[in-house]
Each structure stands twice: as C-alpha cells, then as structure tokens.
Motif scaffolding. Structure first.
Motif, PDB file in Angstrom:
ATOM      1  N   ASP A 351     -11.124 -19.544  17.839  1.00 27.09           N
ATOM      2  CA  ASP A 351     -10.647 -19.392  16.471  1.00 27.09           C
ATOM      3  C   ASP A 351     -11.558 -20.113  15.483  1.00 27.09           C
ATOM      4  OD1 ASP A 351      -8.517 -18.570  14.556  1.00 27.09           O
ATOM      5  OD2 ASP A 351      -8.274 -20.728  14.351  1.00 27.09           O
ATOM      6  N   ILE A 352     -12.045 -21.285  15.858  1.00 23.53           N
ATOM      7  CA  ILE A 352     -12.889 -22.083  14.964  1.00 23.53           C
ATOM      8  C   ILE A 352     -14.151 -21.321  14.575  1.00 23.53           C
ATOM      9  CG2 ILE A 352     -14.417 -24.114  14.912  1.00 23.53           C
ATOM     10  CD1 ILE A 352     -12.153 -25.612  16.397  1.00 23.53           C
ATOM     11  N   ILE A 353     -14.788 -20.651  15.533  1.00 20.16           N
ATOM     12  CA  ILE A 353     -16.035 -19.948  15.233  1.00 20.16           C
ATOM     13  C   ILE A 353     -15.795 -18.497  14.810  1.00 20.16           C
ATOM     14  CG2 ILE A 353     -17.495 -21.444  16.618  1.00 20.16           C
ATOM     15  CD1 ILE A 353     -17.462 -19.291  18.815  1.00 20.16           C
ATOM     16  N   GLY A 354     -14.555 -18.167  14.472  1.00 23.38           N
ATOM     17  CA  GLY A 354     -14.268 -16.860  13.919  1.00 23.38           C
ATOM     18  C   GLY A 354     -14.220 -15.732  14.914  1.00 23.38           C
ATOM     19  N   LEU A 355     -14.037 -16.056  16.206  1.00 19.89           N
ATOM     20  CA  LEU A 355     -13.989 -15.025  17.236  1.00 19.89           C
ATOM     21  C   LEU A 355     -12.646 -14.999  17.958  1.00 19.89           C
ATOM     22  CD1 LEU A 355     -17.595 -15.382  18.726  1.00 19.89           C
ATOM     23  CD2 LEU A 355     -16.723 -13.551  17.244  1.00 19.89           C
ATOM     24  N   GLY A 356     -11.623 -15.511  17.307  1.00 22.23           N
ATOM     25  CA  GLY A 356     -10.303 -15.550  17.924  1.00 22.23           C
ATOM     26  C   GLY A 356      -9.670 -14.192  18.130  1.00 22.23           C
ATOM     27  N   ASP A 357     -10.253 -13.147  17.548  1.00 20.77           N
ATOM     28  CA  ASP A 357      -9.748 -11.791  17.779  1.00 20.77           C
ATOM     29  C   ASP A 357     -10.504 -11.083  18.894  1.00 20.77           C
ATOM     30  OD1 ASP A 357     -12.129 -11.612  16.410  1.00 20.77           O
ATOM     31  OD2 ASP A 357     -11.476  -9.997  15.077  1.00 20.77           O
ATOM     32  N   GLN A 358     -11.458 -11.799  19.518  1.00 20.58           N
ATOM     33  CA  GLN A 358     -12.264 -11.222  20.592  1.00 20.58           C
ATOM     34  C   GLN A 358     -12.267 -12.075  21.856  1.00 20.58           C
ATOM     35  OE1 GLN A 358     -14.074  -8.233  20.286  1.00 20.58           O
ATOM     36  NE2 GLN A 358     -13.146  -7.988  18.275  1.00 20.58           N
ATOM     37  N   LEU A 359     -12.139 -13.381  21.688  1.00 26.43           N
ATOM     38  CA  LEU A 359     -12.299 -14.331  22.780  1.00 26.43           C
ATOM     39  C   LEU A 359     -11.144 -15.328  22.785  1.00 26.43           C
ATOM     40  CD1 LEU A 359     -16.075 -15.214  22.201  1.00 26.43           C
ATOM     41  CD2 LEU A 359     -15.194 -13.636  23.927  1.00 26.43           C
ATOM     42  N   GLY A 360     -11.016 -16.053  23.906  1.00 26.78           N
ATOM     43  CA  GLY A 360     -10.049 -17.144  23.983  1.00 26.78           C
ATOM     44  C   GLY A 360      -8.662 -16.723  24.369  1.00 26.78           C
ATOM     45  N   ALA A 361      -8.492 -15.473  24.782  1.00 24.12           N
ATOM     46  CA  ALA A 361      -7.177 -14.981  25.191  1.00 24.12           C
ATOM     47  C   ALA A 361      -7.365 -13.834  26.174  1.00 24.12           C
ATOM     48  CB  ALA A 361      -6.364 -14.521  23.986  1.00 24.12           C
ATOM     49  N   ILE A 362      -6.334 -13.572  26.954  1.00 27.11           N
ATOM     50  CA  ILE A 362      -6.322 -12.419  27.861  1.00 27.11           C
ATOM     51  C   ILE A 362      -5.331 -11.415  27.286  1.00 27.11           C
ATOM     52  CG2 ILE A 362      -5.845 -11.633  30.204  1.00 27.11           C
ATOM     53  CD1 ILE A 362      -6.727 -14.323  31.246  1.00 27.11           C
ATOM     54  N   ARG A 363      -5.891 -10.467  26.527  1.00 25.33           N
ATOM     55  CA  ARG A 363      -5.098  -9.436  25.866  1.00 25.33           C
ATOM     56  C   ARG A 363      -5.882  -8.130  25.887  1.00 25.33           C
ATOM     57  NH1 ARG A 363      -4.265 -13.277  20.657  1.00 25.33           N
ATOM     58  NH2 ARG A 363      -2.815 -14.778  21.583  1.00 25.33           N
ATOM     59  N   PRO A 364      -5.212  -6.984  25.894  1.00 31.48           N
ATOM     60  CA  PRO A 364      -5.934  -5.720  25.830  1.00 31.48           C
ATOM     61  C   PRO A 364      -6.856  -5.665  24.618  1.00 31.48           C
ATOM     62  CG  PRO A 364      -3.648  -5.331  26.414  1.00 31.48           C
ATOM     63  CD  PRO A 364      -3.750  -6.787  26.054  1.00 31.48           C
ATOM     64  N   GLY A 365      -8.086  -5.223  24.849  1.00 27.16           N
ATOM     65  CA  GLY A 365      -9.071  -5.118  23.788  1.00 27.16           C
ATOM     66  C   GLY A 365      -9.994  -6.306  23.677  1.00 27.16           C
ATOM     67  N   TYR A 366      -9.611  -7.447  24.244  1.00 28.94           N
ATOM     68  CA  TYR A 366     -10.462  -8.633  24.179  1.00 28.94           C
ATOM     69  C   TYR A 366     -11.624  -8.513  25.166  1.00 28.94           C
ATOM     70  CZ  TYR A 366      -7.665 -11.552  21.047  1.00 28.94           C
ATOM     71  OH  TYR A 366      -7.036 -12.075  19.949  1.00 28.94           O
ATOM     72  N   VAL A 367     -12.706  -9.240  24.866  1.00 30.69           N
ATOM     73  CA  VAL A 367     -13.847  -9.291  25.773  1.00 30.69           C
ATOM     74  C   VAL A 367     -13.385  -9.863  27.106  1.00 30.69           C
ATOM     75  CG1 VAL A 367     -16.152 -10.267  26.151  1.00 30.69           C
ATOM     76  CG2 VAL A 367     -15.446  -9.562  23.850  1.00 30.69           C
ATOM     77  N   ALA A 368     -13.841  -9.268  28.198  1.00 29.68           N
ATOM     78  CA  ALA A 368     -13.414  -9.701  29.531  1.00 29.68           C
ATOM     79  C   ALA A 368     -14.248 -10.893  30.004  1.00 29.68           C
ATOM     80  CB  ALA A 368     -13.509  -8.546  30.526  1.00 29.68           C
ATOM     81  N   ASN A 369     -14.111 -12.002  29.281  1.00 27.95           N
ATOM     82  CA  ASN A 369     -14.650 -13.292  29.699  1.00 27.95           C
ATOM     83  C   ASN A 369     -13.513 -14.049  30.378  1.00 27.95           C
ATOM     84  OD1 ASN A 369     -17.028 -12.619  28.487  1.00 27.95           O
ATOM     85  ND2 ASN A 369     -17.013 -14.236  26.964  1.00 27.95           N
ATOM     86  N   LEU A 370     -13.603 -14.180  31.695  1.00 24.34           N
ATOM     87  CA  LEU A 370     -12.468 -14.638  32.479  1.00 24.34           C
ATOM     88  C   LEU A 370     -12.898 -15.653  33.525  1.00 24.34           C
ATOM     89  CD1 LEU A 370     -10.967 -11.085  33.102  1.00 24.34           C
ATOM     90  CD2 LEU A 370     -10.112 -12.777  31.453  1.00 24.34           C
TER      91      LEU A 370
END
Length: 397
Positions: A351-370
């Motif tokens: 969230d701090i670097i403005g990527l909280g809608d892509q990273l840092g969570a396991i949700r459909p549509g997010y980047v698969a960084n796991l």
C-alpha cells in the motif's frame, strides 16, 4: 492452471483453512475456501498439506545480495542478483537501496533499476536512495566522505533523468534550506516518497515536516534518529504522535530491543512495517570494504539466529537477513500475531508504494507473488508472477 490445494491461506486480511488458489497467466485466478482438485488433466495440482500460503513479501530497504552490493556495482546485473538472492526466501518485491554516495553513483543506480524495472515491474518497482542528505550527527555507519547538504544544482541533476525510478528518498529535512525542500517537492516524481531518517530533528521540526504531507514516512524507527525524552520527544515522539506517518523498523534482534518493537507496534499499529536493511544475505558475506565503508559480519551466539554487520567503529551497519527472518522474530520473540507480522511484511508496504491493488494480498486479479511456509515459518516454495523460483535458502542458519 496451477492449483494450490489444502492450503492455509492468508489473504492479507483473513485466514482460510483447507483452501485452494488457482494461478494462471501470472495472476491469481481464484481463491476457493474449500478443497479443489482442478478442472482437467492439464492442470497442475500442488497439495500444501496444510502449509501456509501467504502473499509474497515486500522489502523496501536492502542493499545487496549474497555477494554483490549496489553501491559497489550500480548495474542492472547487480539489481538482478539482489532480487535473485532475496526472492528465493519469499521477498518477491523489493526496492534495491543505495546508501550515501556521490551523485554519479546515484544516477548509475537509478539507470540500473530503471532497466530491471522494465523487465520486472512488480519485482523491482523502483529504487530507495538512503542519503546522502543527512544530519552528520545521526549519520550512523554512513561515510563522512559522502554525508552532506546538496551542492549547487545537485538536486536538479538528481531529478533530471530516470527520476521516476526513485520510489523512496530518505533525508533529514532539518539540514535542508526551504529552497532545497521546494526544489525536491517541485521536481520529484509523483510516486517518489520522502522519508525522514538519519535526523536529529526536534519533535517540533519533525512534526512540522510531517504536517506538510510532504514527508509521509520515517526510516528505520529508533535507529539514527533523535530519540524520545521527557522534555524533548524528538523524532521518535513525533512519529508516535502523528496520526498518518508510517515508519519502517528492522526486526532482526539487534537494531531494536524486542520490547521496543512491541511498544512501537502498540503505538503505530498499521503504520508500522518491516524492512530487512540487509547488506548481504543467503549467506552473509564475511566482510566488505568500499572506501571508508568497512564492515564485517558478526555471528549470533545462537546458530539458529542471524547475525549482523558492524563497521570499524563498532557501529551497527546493517543486517544479514531476508524479510522472512524479521517475520519470525516478530512472531517468535516479539510475540506479535502472525497476521500482524505478515501484514507488516507484505500488505502494508504494498500500500505504501502504491501497489496495494496488485500486491500484498491473495485475491483474484492480483499478481501471483506467493510464498509457501511450513508451520515453523520456513520457506518451502516461492512464486513470482506465477513462476516457481529456485528452492529457498534458510538465511537463519
């Protein structure tokens, strides 16, 4: 499609038992709260047998890989090496960090990160420049040869090319003139965040800097900043007292007492996040010299714990870990919940670097960084943009 089944999934906000996660085209396609066996025989099914599946970790401050150091070799290959070192242990997004140095080296590092950023935008989304615009009283292990106020025209030159590569710039605002602060404000890229660090600012000076909204972060809480005292709360007091400022902290067991980490978390909650501050890791390099910057690795008396780096003055000079070690310290020794520790290492920094809608969570549509962890919080497997990486290395050994 890859299906991770029978996993204990941390979505970034909640835990799902015996859940399944589907991955395709580098993204998370599905998160199912029940076991799932795949749709057809072309699917790859991985049985987690109850292991944790958590978001890839995000480290916003580290300097080197296992052997190469960004200040020494500010090249794209060094940036790739740093990413390779840390990603093997679950840090799938990071900001390579350069400490106080010349303008020329800063520019070289910016250009290097820009190259790798174009290749791997969710793995290396930018650069953290830590210094050299510091208060010399709080320089820590940074070299006296480089800690300085900006020379005439230096700030304009710094922000003239590849400025969008700078994601965080740590500085001490009290050593800058109003004109210099205005230059930074007007010339920095929109997504470049300023962080107050290596500062001897008073409580009022720090609060004034935070209140402008111009400086939303503080770098490695407690370390290299004016501490909290009864009649002068200092930078630490200003961070605690401000409702919006977020602060990083090094939870390696050396930079901060365990109680200090616990107190900071009680005070800041979701405003606190983890960084490794790693000079080298996987494994730590025994010693390193770059001009006046001379450090050596000191092992912990407990071989199961990571050591640290000290310089020739005996000052702490950085850690020898990856971010998962900080998570383990927070859970096993500080006694924070695993939920809080993982959010501090993934969801909050995203969230701090403005990527909280892509990273840092396991949700459909997010980047698969796991990251797959066993119950001892040891990395088992890592995926970056849906691709499984080489086997993890246990940095705590």
């Amino acid at each position: 499609m890859i299906y991770c089944i029978n996993a204990t999934v941390f979505t970034g906000t909640e835990w799902l038992e015996n859940a399944s996660v589907g991955i395709a085209d580098g993204r998370i396609q599905s998160v199912l709260p029940t076991p799932f066996e795949g749709n057809n025989e072309t699917d790859t099914v991985i049985d987690f047998q109850g292991d944790y599946l958590v978001p890839g970790l995000i480290d916003l401050q580290l300097y080197g890989g296992s052997t190469w150091f960004l200040n020494e070799q500010p090249t794209p290959d060094t940036v790739r090496h740093i990413y390779g070192t840390h990603s093997r242990n679950g840090t799938t997004t990071l900001l390579p960090t350069i400490h106080s140095t010349s303008l020329e080296v800063m520019q070289q590092a910016m250009a290097a990160v820009q190259v790798v950023r174009s290749e791997n935008p969710y793995g290396v989304p930018g650069l953290h420049i830590e210094g050299p615009y510091f208060n010399p009283i709080k320089r820590g292990a940074h070299s006296t040869a480089y800690v300085r106020t900006p020379a005439e025209g230096e700030l304009e030159a710094l922000f003239s090319t590849n400025a969008d590569a700078i994601r965080i710039l740590t500085l001490a605002p009290e050593i800058l003139t109003p004109d210099q602060l205005t230059t930074i404000k007007n010339r920095k890229h929109d997504h470049t965040l300023l962080s107050l660090g290596h500062s001897n600012a008073t409580y009022q000076q720090a609060t004034d800097a935070f209140n402008t909204g111009f400086i939303p972060l503080a770098t490695h809480l407690y370390n290299a900043m004016r501490g909290f005292e009864s009649r002068e709360p200092g930078v630490v007091g200003a961070v605690f007292d401000h409702p919006d400022v977020r602060a990083s902290i090094i939870a390696d067991g050396y930079h901060c007492d365990l109680a200090a980490i616990r107190i900071a978390h009680k005070q800041l909650g979701e405003r606190l996040f983890l960084i490794s501050d790693a000079l080298f890791a996987n494994p730590p390099r025994p010693e390193f010299t770059l001009g006046q910057f001379v450090v050596h690795y000191e092992a912990d008396s407990n071989p199961q714990r990571p050591g640290c780096y000290v310089n020739d003055e005996g000052k702490l000079a950085g850690s020898a870990i990856t971010l998962i070690d900080c998570v383990r310290v927070c859970v096993d020794r500080v006694e924070l919940s695993l939920t809080d520790a993982l959010r501090m290492a993934s969801t909050i920094p995203a969230d701090i670097i403005g990527l909280g809608d892509q990273l840092g969570a396991i949700r459909p549509g997010y980047v698969a960084n796991l990251l797959r962890l066993n119950r001892s919080l040891t990395p088992i497997s890592v995926w970056a943009s849906g691709l499984q990486l080489p086997s993890p290395t246990n940095t705590a050994q």
